[in-house]
Design a protein around this motif. Structure first.
Motif, mmCIF file in Angstrom:
data_model
loop_
_atom_site.group_PDB
_atom_site.id
_atom_site.type_symbol
_atom_site.label_atom_id
_atom_site.label_comp_id
_atom_site.label_asym_id
_atom_site.label_seq_id
_atom_site.Cartn_x
_atom_site.Cartn_y
_atom_site.Cartn_z
ATOM 1 N N TYR A 308 0.737 -8.194 -0.418
ATOM 2 C CA TYR A 308 1.011 -8.671 -1.605
ATOM 3 C C TYR A 308 2.255 -9.691 -1.589
ATOM 4 O O TYR A 308 2.061 -10.667 -2.245
ATOM 5 C CB TYR A 308 1.277 -7.274 -2.460
ATOM 6 C CG TYR A 308 1.728 -7.878 -3.927
ATOM 7 C CD1 TYR A 308 0.639 -8.439 -4.728
ATOM 8 C CD2 TYR A 308 2.895 -8.071 -4.368
ATOM 9 C CE1 TYR A 308 0.785 -8.479 -6.114
ATOM 10 C CE2 TYR A 308 3.153 -8.565 -5.712
ATOM 11 C CZ TYR A 308 2.020 -8.678 -6.427
ATOM 12 O OH TYR A 308 2.157 -9.317 -7.850
ATOM 13 N N LEU A 309 2.850 -9.588 -0.846
ATOM 14 C CA LEU A 309 4.119 -10.620 -0.556
ATOM 15 C C LEU A 309 3.422 -11.745 -0.061
ATOM 16 O O LEU A 309 3.921 -12.799 -0.590
ATOM 17 C CB LEU A 309 5.269 -9.939 0.473
ATOM 18 C CG LEU A 309 6.017 -8.814 -0.143
ATOM 19 C CD1 LEU A 309 7.090 -8.307 1.001
ATOM 20 C CD2 LEU A 309 6.828 -8.884 -1.176
ATOM 21 N N VAL A 310 2.426 -11.768 0.700
ATOM 22 C CA VAL A 310 1.902 -13.159 1.421
ATOM 23 C C VAL A 310 1.231 -13.539 0.230
ATOM 24 O O VAL A 310 1.342 -14.937 -0.057
ATOM 25 C CB VAL A 310 0.782 -12.365 2.317
ATOM 26 C CG1 VAL A 310 0.044 -13.818 2.754
ATOM 27 C CG2 VAL A 310 1.757 -12.316 3.714
ATOM 28 N N PHE A 311 0.380 -12.823 -0.655
ATOM 29 C CA PHE A 311 -0.248 -13.351 -1.998
ATOM 30 C C PHE A 311 0.610 -13.954 -2.718
ATOM 31 O O PHE A 311 0.337 -15.262 -3.089
ATOM 32 C CB PHE A 311 -1.052 -12.413 -2.499
ATOM 33 C CG PHE A 311 -1.719 -12.757 -3.837
ATOM 34 C CD1 PHE A 311 -2.775 -13.502 -3.897
ATOM 35 C CD2 PHE A 311 -1.226 -12.162 -4.895
ATOM 36 C CE1 PHE A 311 -3.425 -13.990 -4.866
ATOM 37 C CE2 PHE A 311 -1.714 -12.558 -6.187
ATOM 38 C CZ PHE A 311 -2.837 -13.410 -6.171
ATOM 39 N N THR A 312 1.629 -13.207 -3.102
ATOM 40 C CA THR A 312 2.645 -14.013 -3.969
ATOM 41 C C THR A 312 3.364 -15.219 -3.561
ATOM 42 O O THR A 312 3.593 -16.156 -4.314
ATOM 43 C CB THR A 312 3.806 -13.062 -4.449
ATOM 44 O OG1 THR A 312 3.020 -11.873 -4.807
ATOM 45 C CG2 THR A 312 4.715 -13.454 -5.450
ATOM 46 N N ALA A 331 -1.272 -20.750 8.872
ATOM 47 C CA ALA A 331 -0.854 -19.122 9.361
ATOM 48 C C ALA A 331 -1.834 -18.279 9.070
ATOM 49 O O ALA A 331 -2.226 -17.319 9.716
ATOM 50 C CB ALA A 331 0.656 -18.872 9.133
ATOM 51 N N MET A 332 -2.243 -18.247 7.864
ATOM 52 C CA MET A 332 -3.136 -17.490 6.952
ATOM 53 C C MET A 332 -4.455 -17.481 7.728
ATOM 54 O O MET A 332 -5.167 -16.551 8.170
ATOM 55 C CB MET A 332 -3.383 -17.789 5.740
ATOM 56 C CG MET A 332 -2.137 -17.268 4.514
ATOM 57 S SD MET A 332 -2.137 -15.769 4.266
ATOM 58 C CE MET A 332 -3.751 -15.804 3.176
ATOM 59 N N ILE A 333 -4.882 -18.558 7.950
ATOM 60 C CA ILE A 333 -6.439 -18.863 8.710
ATOM 61 C C ILE A 333 -6.376 -18.628 9.872
ATOM 62 O O ILE A 333 -7.278 -17.805 10.475
ATOM 63 C CB ILE A 333 -6.816 -20.563 8.439
ATOM 64 C CG1 ILE A 333 -6.591 -20.569 6.816
ATOM 65 C CG2 ILE A 333 -8.035 -20.689 8.952
ATOM 66 C CD1 ILE A 333 -6.990 -22.213 6.801
#
Length: 363
Positions: A308-312, A331-333
């Motif tokens: 959730y922290l990553v999404f926000t 970093a996400m991919i």
């Protein structure tokens, strides 16, 4: 701006108070019918805690704020699973009912995908809204019918004094329901008006405001309900509330809003490209985590919170077009998503083998 902040806070307080009255009255009325904690969580409590989202979305739809409407629903669903279930599991590991694993969570995944398919045309029309809402009614009818079969695996003993307490007349519960709905409508109007003002003042889109501030604000009843249920040992209600709320958000809020609005609900490109896929991914991620030993462990709760922290963080970087956005995307991919997929696959395979060797078959 001070007045806007005060109206925003007052709107949130009215939403929370209204949801509390609605849940309290409706839960006791449902309990008189002999419904289990799981079914109450999936239906009455889920509807009560989703009522703020319904009120907000209706108000947003009639105000022409489709981005705020969809952002509120999608953001609330992501918030419910990642943050609320995460916090609840950290407080105490959540035992997951087999019924949730076999029926409700897969149904939540299917509805999420159907909503995405409806949105591919760039809008959600009245026919699609009717399909979603009628499907919800069929689902609710099945839950009520199933609960009346007195399945020993599902039924839990309700408190004996549930209908014997002083002042426990059904009229009081009905009054709480009506008063709660009234507070929700008023709170929703104040919250939507102030959220739109915030968006204009900060230069942020209504979609971002809906995905973050409004989604978190209207999900506060779910936070309070699930965490309190976890503390009190009502784990079925804690998990059922989240799954039920997500289903209500998609089928009742989007479905009913699309049905009654004079125009179709427009879907922004960003919603199709990122927000809806994330909501689907979060729903799919629930299934393997839920069936690992029928328990959501504390470490899994921590994992939900991190995501959730990553999404926000992604939403904030995107809204501000920060210089770190390309690095974050990379970093996400190349790191976060592959590690997540590998972890889920390993957990699922390990649990499948464990159950196969233990029981001789997967149950």
């Amino acid at each position: 701006m001070v007045a806007t902040i005060l109206f925003f806070i007052a709107g949130l307080l009215l939403l929370i108070g209204g949801a509390e009255l609605l849940v309290r009255g409706a839960s006791k009325l449902a309990a008189r019918l002999g419904m289990s904690s799981l079914v109450i969580g999936l239906t009455v409590v889920a509807f009560g805690t989703s009522a703020p989202e319904l009120a907000i979305s209706m108000q947003s739809g009639f105000a022409g704020e489709s981005d705020l409407l969809l952002g509120n629903v999608i953001g609330s669903n992501i918030f419910n699973v990642l943050l609320i279930l995460g916090l609840s599991a950290i407080i105490t590991p959540l035992v997951v009912s087999k019924k949730l694993i076999k029926l409700d969570v897969p149904f939540m995944i299917v509805v999420s995908i159907v909503l995405y398919l409806f949105a591919l045309s760039g809008s959600i029309n009245r026919i699609e809204g009717i399909i979603l809402f009628v499907t919800l009614l069929i689902y609710l009818g099945y839950l009520v019918y199933d609960s009346q079969q007195n399945n020993p695996e599902e039924q839990e003993q309700l408190p004996e004094d549930n209908s014997r307490q002083a002042g426990d007349h059904w009229l009081w519960h009905l009054f709480f329901v009506v008063a709660g709905l009234g507070l929700l409508v008023l709170g929703a109007r104040w919250l939507v008006d102030s959220a739109v003002t915030f968006a204009e003042y900060l230069g942020l889109s209504s979609l971002i405001i809906g995905l973050t501030i409004v989604a978190a604000g209207t999900s506060l009843p779910e936070v309070a309900t699930s965490i309190m249920a976890s503390i009190k040992g009502e784990r079925d209600m804690a998990v059922g509330n989240i799954v039920g709320s997500n289903l209500f958000n998609m089928m009742c809020i989007v479905g009913l809003t699309a049905t009654v609005l004079p125009e179709d609900i427009s879907v922004a490109d960003g919603v199709l490209a990122f927000d809806l896929p994330v909501m689907i991914a979060v729903s799919i991620a629930c299934l393997p985590i839920f069936f690992t030993g029928n328990v959501i462990a504390r470490w899994e709760g921590v994992l939900f919170l991190i995501y959730y922290l990553v999404f926000t963080t992604y939403l904030i970087l995107t809204a501000s077009q920060h210089n770190l956005l390309p690095l974050f995307n990379a970093a996400m991919i190349w790191f976060i998503l592959p590690i997540t997929v590998i972890t889920i696959i390993i957990i699922s395979v390990r649990e499948f083998k464990h159950r196969t060797y233990r029981d001789g078959e997967f149950k």
